[in-house]
Design a protein around this motif. Sequence first.
Motif, mmCIF file in Angstrom:
data_model
loop_
_atom_site.group_PDB
_atom_site.id
_atom_site.type_symbol
_atom_site.label_atom_id
_atom_site.label_comp_id
_atom_site.label_asym_id
_atom_site.label_seq_id
_atom_site.Cartn_x
_atom_site.Cartn_y
_atom_site.Cartn_z
ATOM 1 N N LEU A 391 7.590 78.196 5.968
ATOM 2 C CA LEU A 391 8.784 77.346 6.066
ATOM 3 C C LEU A 391 9.981 78.103 5.495
ATOM 4 N N VAL A 392 11.033 78.209 6.294
ATOM 5 C CA VAL A 392 12.229 78.966 5.915
ATOM 6 C C VAL A 392 13.437 78.050 6.037
ATOM 7 N N HIS A 393 14.349 78.142 5.052
ATOM 8 C CA HIS A 393 15.564 77.343 5.117
ATOM 9 C C HIS A 393 16.479 77.857 6.225
ATOM 10 N N LYS A 394 17.204 76.936 6.864
ATOM 11 C CA LYS A 394 17.933 77.257 8.095
ATOM 12 C C LYS A 394 19.315 77.858 7.860
ATOM 13 N N THR A 395 20.112 77.242 6.992
ATOM 14 C CA THR A 395 21.522 77.640 6.850
ATOM 15 C C THR A 395 21.753 78.396 5.553
ATOM 16 N N ALA A 396 22.832 79.157 5.522
ATOM 17 C CA ALA A 396 23.183 79.917 4.324
ATOM 18 C C ALA A 396 23.954 79.039 3.343
ATOM 19 N N PRO A 397 23.875 79.323 2.036
ATOM 20 C CA PRO A 397 24.686 78.592 1.055
ATOM 21 C C PRO A 397 26.174 78.836 1.292
ATOM 22 N N SER A 398 26.992 78.079 0.588
ATOM 23 C CA SER A 398 28.442 78.213 0.727
ATOM 24 C C SER A 398 28.903 79.559 0.173
ATOM 25 N N PRO A 399 30.090 80.034 0.599
ATOM 26 C CA PRO A 399 30.617 81.303 0.064
ATOM 27 C C PRO A 399 30.714 81.300 -1.458
ATOM 28 N N ARG A 400 31.038 80.137 -2.042
ATOM 29 C CA ARG A 400 31.149 80.067 -3.508
ATOM 30 C C ARG A 400 29.802 80.346 -4.161
ATOM 31 N N SER A 401 28.726 79.745 -3.615
ATOM 32 C CA SER A 401 27.389 79.986 -4.168
ATOM 33 C C SER A 401 26.936 81.419 -3.921
#
Length: 462
Positions: A391-401
Amino acid sequence: MSISYLKKAINLFRQESRNRTQYRVNQWFKWLSPGLSVKRWLLISAGGVILTALGLAIWIKLTPIFYAIQLIQQLVGAIANFLPNYVSGPLILLFGILLIFWGQTRTVGSITEVLRPEGDEELIDVLLTYRRLHRGPKIVVIGGGTGLSTLLRGLKSYSNNITAIVTVADDGGSSGRLRREIGVLPPGDIRNCLAALASEEKLLTELFQYRFTAGDGLTGHSFGNLFLTAMSDITGDLERAIAASSDVLAVKGQVLPATLSDMRLWAELADGRTIEGESNITEAGGSILKIGCLPPNPPALPRAVQAIEEADCIIIGPGSLYTSVIPNLLVPEIAAAIASRRKGGSKNPPVPCIYVCNIMTQPGETQGYTVSDHIRAIDNACGEKLFNAVLVHKTAPSPRSLKRYAQENSHPVYLDREVVSKLGRKIIIANVMDEDEVTGLVRHNPQRLAGVLLRWYSRAYA
């Protein structure tokens, strides 16, 4: 103006009255839901009443019963003179049913008032939830650290049949101090899992997680760690201590250490160093080539192996790859049991096994790692494939993170699809991330993660 307000008040009262009536009727009909084991007992009770009346009639030679039947017959005849039987019959039947429902409701209400004095929830809702969770799949989750406890918080909404198999290789923080000073197995990860699986016992859970900030020798220790240490001394071992603590916290499922051996990790780094100790491995900051434990091949806890053998679904991770997930798999019986269930056999059919990959790389352990690197690390540590999906997360974190994590040399784990497919793993992609708006910390969302895993299990098991 006053008349319009009065009309609005009357309409509002009518609406609330209709809503209350509809809610109460819905609550009544919930008692007819399948699987509650209520209807059968009501029918048995009704049969008992009929047999009791029949036995009484036979005993007294039917004489009073005969006159009672005559009286009822005369009464029914009198009613039929005013209303035809096709009207009066259904009306009396309906009145009898309403009396039964009213009596049952008052009885259940009286019981609920005693058993649940704070009673936010109806007894029928509690019973339905209990039955649903009790019939939930047998899920075994293997790992440690905050990743495992996060997943458990979500899974307990779907099943009471959860077994968390937790590493005992931790040697840092409060757990490490207790391990060095008293010689007990590290209780920290176990404490976190117990708190995560606890029922709605908010005060007890907060107490278990409470960390002392003052006091000679107490600073940094959590109450739960000290409690488990004391219980281990009283009961004789950590397994019994966990069982006693589970009763206190009303834990849904069970938490088991992978082994009761005094397990210590070692790692060979790419620069030639050999590092001993779980906390030292991460702090060394090198690239890990190989990981093992002392003593080698520690014996597994028998109940942990049994839980795997009886599981409907096996989940590995999330958590620190080399210091939370793999240490459990260095116990040969644990790894062998997982591999056996994944393949299946004559006695047990194959069960779905999945690895939950971390969202971000971890400095000192998995810097620069892709999803396939995580998979290969587990395969190499165990010598065989233990899971058939990742299981892999789909989206990237925000630029701030991303900026915050980049300062710590941590980046999102890249999904190299082709390589993962060549490794023979199915890829499950889903949005399962939570991002703290204040700190920018990235974590798995317990409910979304558990929901995705249960849907995957339902499809795989079907």
